[in-house]
Design an enzyme around this catalytic site. Structure first.
Site, PDB file in Angstrom:
ATOM      1  N   HIS A 284      -9.989  -0.620   0.295  1.00  0.00           N
ATOM      2  CA  HIS A 284      -9.451   0.696   0.023  1.00  0.00           C
ATOM      3  C   HIS A 284      -8.904   1.356  -1.025  1.00  0.00           C
ATOM      4  O   HIS A 284      -8.740   0.722  -1.865  1.00  0.00           O
ATOM      5  CB  HIS A 284      -9.249   1.018   1.609  1.00  0.00           C
ATOM      6  CG  HIS A 284      -7.906   1.249   2.273  1.00  0.00           C
ATOM      7  ND1 HIS A 284      -7.642   0.012   2.350  1.00  0.00           N
ATOM      8  CD2 HIS A 284      -6.784   1.872   2.224  1.00  0.00           C
ATOM      9  CE1 HIS A 284      -6.282   0.055   2.048  1.00  0.00           C
ATOM     10  NE2 HIS A 284      -5.707   0.648   1.862  1.00  0.00           N
TER      11      HIS A 284
ATOM     12  N   HIS B 102      -6.990  -1.501  -3.053  1.00  0.00           N
ATOM     13  CA  HIS B 102      -6.272  -2.337  -1.539  1.00  0.00           C
ATOM     14  C   HIS B 102      -6.968  -2.989  -0.718  1.00  0.00           C
ATOM     15  O   HIS B 102      -7.854  -2.007  -0.264  1.00  0.00           O
ATOM     16  CB  HIS B 102      -5.270  -2.061  -2.135  1.00  0.00           C
ATOM     17  CG  HIS B 102      -4.371  -0.863  -1.643  1.00  0.00           C
ATOM     18  ND1 HIS B 102      -4.860   0.487  -2.463  1.00  0.00           N
ATOM     19  CD2 HIS B 102      -3.898  -0.466  -0.347  1.00  0.00           C
ATOM     20  CE1 HIS B 102      -4.764   1.289  -1.750  1.00  0.00           C
ATOM     21  NE2 HIS B 102      -3.885   0.778  -0.182  1.00  0.00           N
TER      22      HIS B 102
HETATM   23  C1  SIN Z   1      -1.877   0.863   2.669  1.00  0.00           C
HETATM   24  O1  SIN Z   1      -3.609  -0.164   2.690  1.00  0.00           O
HETATM   25  O2  SIN Z   1      -1.887   1.059   1.875  1.00  0.00           O
HETATM   26  C2  SIN Z   1      -1.044  -0.294   3.408  1.00  0.00           C
HETATM   27  C3  SIN Z   1      -0.932  -1.753   3.222  1.00  0.00           C
HETATM   28  C4  SIN Z   1      -0.646  -2.955   3.242  1.00  0.00           C
HETATM   29  O3  SIN Z   1      -0.543  -2.231   4.839  1.00  0.00           O
HETATM   30  O4  SIN Z   1      -0.065  -4.087   3.179  1.00  0.00           O
END
Ligand code: SIN
Length: 281
Positions: A109, A250
């Protein structure tokens, strides 16, 4: 060699890359201290080059996390809420996953892509992390696009995809229109063509019927999953990540069972965002 790297040397920073095109661990910075203008500009240059920067051993407070983020723009308070002391510090807690994301599943996302003007970037601080597991992976949206076969590039070049966060927004009492963005966005600073789909927000390609859209999204998802486009970060106590949300996607790896993992995230608004919030708000 880029000027950002030369300046990094001048400032005695170390830059250790995680992948040839995405991710770098930066040493020689103390995030408890205010940044000088030169250090701020150098970090911004490094961010544009590496897309996500990592800092280790930064025992920073929420105030210091907010102060660091404010070097790069105004902050955006997410409508799902902030921690009790800071409206702009958003808890990313395992216990909330089911509340805001369908099935509580993890997805590739981008942040706030449901907005017309999604956030510029984010600063994420580890608060409670499992001994092992709970890594986060960033994917280079420019490398993904560059790596696509020419016919697939041509197919998606003019297509838009819907980013649907309507259910969670309604639950948070927010009325916001449904937004579609181009699948391929030009990065406003680097000029790179960025593959940019949020697989967590019910993506649907505009002007294609559902079956066609699903098939194309499934094909594109195969590309996003390719490890050569990824930087995978193993969190430790006092680790901090700072990423350019415009440069890719990510994914938070949820492999830690019932462990109550908690992170705290500060979102940096896009330059022309109308809903800006000062940290004191
Ligand atoms: C996020 O998706 O912004 C956070 C990523 C995470 O919790 O590792």
């Amino acid at each position: 060699m880029s000027s950002a790297v030369l300046e990094a040397r001048d400032l005695s920073l170390t830059v250790e890359r995680l992948n040839p095109t995405i991710g770098a661990e930066i040493g020689g910075v103390d995030l408890t201290q205010p940044l000088t203008a030169q250090l701020r500009d150098t970090l911004r240059g490094l961010l544009l080059k590496h897309k996500v920067l990592f800092f280790r051993d930064q025992d920073i407070t929420r105030d210091q996390q907010v102060a660091f983020a404010l070097n790069f723009g105004e902050l955006y308070a997410h409508p799902t809420g902030g921690v009790e002391t800071h409206r702009v510090v958003q808890p990313i807690a395992a216990e909330n996953f089911k509340k805001y994301v369908a099935n509580g599943e993890s997805h590739w996302h981008t942040d706030t892509s449901w907005r017309i003007d999604p956030s510029f970037g984010a600063v994420l601080r580890a608060v409670t992390i499992p001994e092992v597991g709970g890594d986060t992976i960033w994917a280079d949206g420019a490398a993904i696009y560059r790596g696509l076969p020419e016919d697939l590039k041509a197919r998606i070049d003019d297509l838009y995809v819907i980013h649907d966060y309507q259910d969670a927004l309604r639950r948070s009492g927010v009325n916001y229109p449904l937004v579609a963005h181009p699948i391929v966005r030009t990065h406003p600073e680097t000029g790179e063509d960025i593959f940019w789909i949020n697989f967590g927000l019910k993506p649907r390609i505009v002007d294609l019927d559902k079956a066609e859209s699903d098939a194309l999204l499934a094909r594109l998802y195969e590309e996003v999953k390719r490890p050569e486009y990824h930087a995978r970060f193993r969190w430790r106590k006092n680790s901090v990540a700072f990423w350019d949300n415009r440069a890719g996607l990510h994914f938070a790896v949820r492999d830690y069972g019932d462990f109550p993992r908690v992170m705290e995230r500060v979102l940096i608004a896009s330059d022309d965002i109308p809903h800006r919030v000062r940290p004191s708000a």
